[in-house]
Design an enzyme around this catalytic site. Sequence first.
Site, PDB file in Angstrom:
ATOM      1  N   PHE A 156     -74.095 -74.529-105.830  1.00 12.19           N
ATOM      2  CA  PHE A 156     -74.845 -75.767-105.563  1.00 12.19           C
ATOM      3  C   PHE A 156     -74.264 -76.570-104.408  1.00 12.19           C
ATOM      4  O   PHE A 156     -74.943 -77.426-103.840  1.00 12.19           O
ATOM      5  CB  PHE A 156     -74.869 -76.647-106.829  1.00 12.19           C
ATOM      6  CG  PHE A 156     -73.588 -77.402-107.056  1.00 12.19           C
ATOM      7  CD1 PHE A 156     -73.364 -78.629-106.414  1.00 12.19           C
ATOM      8  CD2 PHE A 156     -72.572 -76.907-107.865  1.00 12.19           C
ATOM      9  CE1 PHE A 156     -72.170 -79.323-106.594  1.00 12.19           C
ATOM     10  CE2 PHE A 156     -71.394 -77.589-108.046  1.00 12.19           C
ATOM     11  CZ  PHE A 156     -71.188 -78.805-107.405  1.00 12.19           C
ATOM     12  N   LYS A 180     -80.845 -65.639-104.280  1.00 11.12           N
ATOM     13  CA  LYS A 180     -80.966 -66.384-105.535  1.00 11.12           C
ATOM     14  C   LYS A 180     -80.132 -67.649-105.356  1.00 11.12           C
ATOM     15  O   LYS A 180     -78.927 -67.666-105.601  1.00 11.12           O
ATOM     16  CB  LYS A 180     -80.436 -65.529-106.693  1.00 11.12           C
ATOM     17  CG  LYS A 180     -80.986 -65.837-108.072  1.00 11.12           C
ATOM     18  CD  LYS A 180     -80.729 -67.223-108.573  1.00 11.12           C
ATOM     19  CE  LYS A 180     -79.313 -67.493-109.000  1.00 11.12           C
ATOM     20  NZ  LYS A 180     -79.067 -68.919-109.332  1.00 11.12           N
ATOM     21  N   GLU A 183     -79.636 -72.809-109.056  1.00 12.70           N
ATOM     22  CA  GLU A 183     -80.759 -73.440-109.755  1.00 12.70           C
ATOM     23  C   GLU A 183     -80.656 -74.966-109.693  1.00 12.70           C
ATOM     24  O   GLU A 183     -81.623 -75.675-109.947  1.00 12.70           O
ATOM     25  CB  GLU A 183     -80.848 -72.947-111.204  1.00 12.70           C
ATOM     26  CG  GLU A 183     -79.696 -73.328-112.120  1.00 12.70           C
ATOM     27  CD  GLU A 183     -78.477 -72.406-111.981  1.00 12.70           C
ATOM     28  OE1 GLU A 183     -78.253 -71.855-110.880  1.00 12.70           O
ATOM     29  OE2 GLU A 183     -77.749 -72.271-112.975  1.00 12.70           O
ATOM     30  N   CYS A 288     -65.124 -76.084-101.701  1.00 14.24           N
ATOM     31  CA  CYS A 288     -64.093 -75.097-102.045  1.00 14.24           C
ATOM     32  C   CYS A 288     -62.891 -75.258-101.128  1.00 14.24           C
ATOM     33  O   CYS A 288     -61.824 -74.735-101.409  1.00 14.24           O
ATOM     34  CB  CYS A 288     -64.635 -73.690-101.949  1.00 14.24           C
ATOM     35  SG  CYS A 288     -64.963 -73.196-100.265  1.00 14.24           S
ATOM     36  N   GLU A 381     -59.352 -75.826-111.119  1.00 14.56           N
ATOM     37  CA  GLU A 381     -60.077 -76.494-110.030  1.00 14.56           C
ATOM     38  C   GLU A 381     -60.855 -77.677-110.630  1.00 14.56           C
ATOM     39  O   GLU A 381     -61.668 -77.489-111.537  1.00 14.56           O
ATOM     40  CB  GLU A 381     -61.053 -75.491-109.403  1.00 14.56           C
ATOM     41  CG  GLU A 381     -61.813 -76.029-108.222  1.00 14.56           C
ATOM     42  CD  GLU A 381     -62.831 -75.007-107.693  1.00 14.56           C
ATOM     43  OE1 GLU A 381     -63.494 -74.336-108.501  1.00 14.56           O
ATOM     44  OE2 GLU A 381     -62.963 -74.902-106.464  1.00 14.56           O
TER      45      GLU A 381
HETATM   46  P1  NAD Z   1     -71.394 -71.296-110.393  1.00 14.35           P
HETATM   47  O1  NAD Z   1     -70.484 -70.144-110.557  1.00 14.35           O
HETATM   48  O2  NAD Z   1     -71.729 -72.111-111.586  1.00 14.35           O
HETATM   49  O3  NAD Z   1     -72.809 -70.790-109.813  1.00 14.35           O
HETATM   50  C1  NAD Z   1     -72.882 -69.938-108.713  1.00 14.35           C
HETATM   51  C2  NAD Z   1     -74.097 -69.038-108.872  1.00 14.35           C
HETATM   52  O4  NAD Z   1     -73.906 -68.190-109.996  1.00 14.35           O
HETATM   53  C3  NAD Z   1     -75.397 -69.804-109.103  1.00 14.35           C
HETATM   54  O5  NAD Z   1     -76.417 -69.231-108.324  1.00 14.35           O
HETATM   55  C4  NAD Z   1     -75.636 -69.641-110.590  1.00 14.35           C
HETATM   56  O6  NAD Z   1     -77.006 -69.605-110.919  1.00 14.35           O
HETATM   57  C5  NAD Z   1     -74.993 -68.314-110.916  1.00 14.35           C
HETATM   58  N1  NAD Z   1     -74.453 -68.259-112.275  1.00 14.35           N
HETATM   59  C6  NAD Z   1     -73.932 -69.309-112.984  1.00 14.35           C
HETATM   60  N2  NAD Z   1     -73.495 -68.879-114.189  1.00 14.35           N
HETATM   61  C7  NAD Z   1     -73.735 -67.553-114.231  1.00 14.35           C
HETATM   62  C8  NAD Z   1     -73.483 -66.544-115.214  1.00 14.35           C
HETATM   63  N3  NAD Z   1     -72.938 -66.819-116.387  1.00 14.35           N
HETATM   64  N4  NAD Z   1     -73.851 -65.273-114.930  1.00 14.35           N
HETATM   65  C9  NAD Z   1     -74.429 -64.961-113.748  1.00 14.35           C
HETATM   66  N5  NAD Z   1     -74.680 -65.885-112.784  1.00 14.35           N
HETATM   67  C10 NAD Z   1     -74.348 -67.159-113.015  1.00 14.35           C
HETATM   68  O7  NAD Z   1     -70.785 -72.191-109.210  1.00 14.35           O
HETATM   69  P2  NAD Z   1     -71.238 -73.653-108.760  1.00 14.35           P
HETATM   70  O8  NAD Z   1     -70.808 -74.627-109.791  1.00 14.35           O
HETATM   71  O9  NAD Z   1     -72.665 -73.626-108.342  1.00 14.35           O
HETATM   72  O10 NAD Z   1     -70.353 -73.826-107.435  1.00 14.35           O
HETATM   73  C11 NAD Z   1     -69.068 -74.383-107.414  1.00 14.35           C
HETATM   74  C12 NAD Z   1     -68.004 -73.308-107.337  1.00 14.35           C
HETATM   75  O11 NAD Z   1     -68.200 -72.516-106.170  1.00 14.35           O
HETATM   76  C13 NAD Z   1     -66.593 -73.888-107.201  1.00 14.35           C
HETATM   77  O12 NAD Z   1     -65.729 -73.153-108.023  1.00 14.35           O
HETATM   78  C14 NAD Z   1     -66.258 -73.668-105.733  1.00 14.35           C
HETATM   79  O13 NAD Z   1     -64.888 -73.570-105.449  1.00 14.35           O
HETATM   80  C15 NAD Z   1     -66.952 -72.372-105.478  1.00 14.35           C
HETATM   81  N6  NAD Z   1     -67.184 -72.192-104.055  1.00 14.35           N
HETATM   82  C16 NAD Z   1     -66.394 -71.303-103.389  1.00 14.35           C
HETATM   83  C17 NAD Z   1     -66.534 -71.131-102.019  1.00 14.35           C
HETATM   84  C18 NAD Z   1     -65.665 -70.174-101.271  1.00 14.35           C
HETATM   85  O14 NAD Z   1     -65.941 -69.920-100.112  1.00 14.35           O
HETATM   86  N7  NAD Z   1     -64.609 -69.644-101.858  1.00 14.35           N
HETATM   87  C19 NAD Z   1     -67.497 -71.873-101.316  1.00 14.35           C
HETATM   88  C20 NAD Z   1     -68.283 -72.793-102.034  1.00 14.35           C
HETATM   89  C21 NAD Z   1     -68.120 -72.929-103.408  1.00 14.35           C
END
Ligand code: NAD
Length: 499
Positions: A156, A180, A183, A288, A381
């Site tokens: 997000f 994808k 959401e 991140c 985090e």
């Molecule tokens: P998230 O893991 O909740 O969601 C990421 C994606 O995974 C979304 O599209 C979501 O629909 C999907 N998803 C969520 N739960 C799932 C599950 N159980 N099974 C399969 N798919 C699932 O992450 P977020 O809260 O949207 O984003 C924040 C996180 O992203 C933080 O931890 C941040 O550090 C990380 N991030 C990392 C980088 C990087 O370059 N390392 C960059 C940006 C964000």
Amino acid sequence: MTAVTEKIEKVKLFINGELRESQSDVWMENCNPATNEVLGLVPFCTEKEVDVAVQTAHKAYKNWRETPPSQRARVFFKLQALIRDHMDDLALCLCREQGKTLSDAKGDVMRGLEVVEYATGIPSLIMGEMVENVSKQIDTYSVQQPLGVCVGITPFNFPAMIPMWMFPIAIAAGNTFVLKPSEQTPMTAMMLVDLMKQAGLPDGVLNVVHGGPDVVNGLCDHPLVKAVSFVGSVGTGHHVFDRATKSGKRCQALLGAKNHAVIMPDANKEKTLRAIAGAAFGASGQRCMALSVAIFVGEANEWIDELVKIARELKVGPGEEDLDLGPLISPQAKERVVNFIQSAIDDGAQCRLDGRGEPGNFVAPTILSDVRANMTAYQEEIFGPVLLIMKAKSLKEAIELINANEYGNGTAIFTESGQTARYFQHHVDVGQVGVNIPIPVPLPFFSFTGWRGSIRGDHNAYGKHAVRFYTQTKTITSRWLGQEGPSSGINTTIQMESL
Ligand code: NAD
């Protein structure tokens, strides 16, 4: 989840070049994080819709793969111009659905735009290699070929930049794509695919589905998907990586972080403290690469009160007012952050600035000092505007602390000494290092190079190395028939026979 009502806009799927309404009976409300007002409803796609999106991309691959690279590049020349023309609309949409300030929202789009610009150079980026005379009259050359259908699963926090880390390079390299988006922030991605269509991308080359775990699992399992790029949280990333690679797919998963800055006593105090405040609290810490731990070395510890003063002056408010910090993404995100602050206090940290008193999803800058490495708030985090402060007697001690942390996304040192900076960058076990730069994210002609717990898979994330992720190398070794001498060589008139 909510029952579908006719009054609120429903976010559409994008399949085969057209917007389609999902037939799902599971929908989620998308809210403006600044007000919790409902902006739209996002569907959790059905299994069939996921399959149709992948099948469509697979069908489009046949022609797109054969489209000359310079022609594919032209789509991205047009896209970069369209993104510039629509910058204000994109930033406003992003600001409303994600909560960022308008300036940050423009930054989000700009960082994606840089990848689009990079993708316009695809003919040079996918060039192969050749060695003549590997044996008598035998040459070996290699070409980079696309993979097929590639998938992007995005978080997000960067609704424009992170989708653009993925689809421009993948598509320019000759693949087709299913995105994808999160959401929680699907609308900016929908604006981007509309611009891709306007830029002349053939139908079916880029498709979008929406949803949560079931949709992601469906994409990871689909036999026609060849590669999965994921950016998001640690637990989900490990799940996606395991699931995608189990069925033989290429996968790169960029995960969470805990980024440390080291402040040496010889640093420029004023500039350093302002840089730290911006990196720790900007975008409400939902980056991140946000700075989450500041290690003050020796006499620099005397600067902490001044940092608190700077942080206290930062203004919190709706992104559209373009102050310093917007809200967190949701009430659940706020609750999580508030709980981490309390857990640090319960574990013995000193709360120097407490931002928990804000209404709605807002949290103001929070500073906790006397933090120790065994505290939960240090190990996890937090993903909010919370800065943890630690002390070290020496640079060596600070580096040991950073290297013992699970994550290795980014780090920075503030010093006026070249020797100290050189020692730090050489010994720190982190993939992206800033010297007097608090958030050292490279431009796409380098790559994003998080290390250790911040990545799963190889280091091919966005930019230069992503070209290798989205292509496979084929080597061809040939014996060239013909006379030895000046007329021998590679040209279309010489008969060739493979070894
Ligand atoms: P998230 O893991 O909740 O969601 C990421 C994606 O995974 C979304 O599209 C979501 O629909 C999907 N998803 C969520 N739960 C799932 C599950 N159980 N099974 C399969 N798919 C699932 O992450 P977020 O809260 O949207 O984003 C924040 C996180 O992203 C933080 O931890 C941040 O550090 C990380 N991030 C990392 C980088 C990087 O370059 N390392 C960059 C940006 C964000």
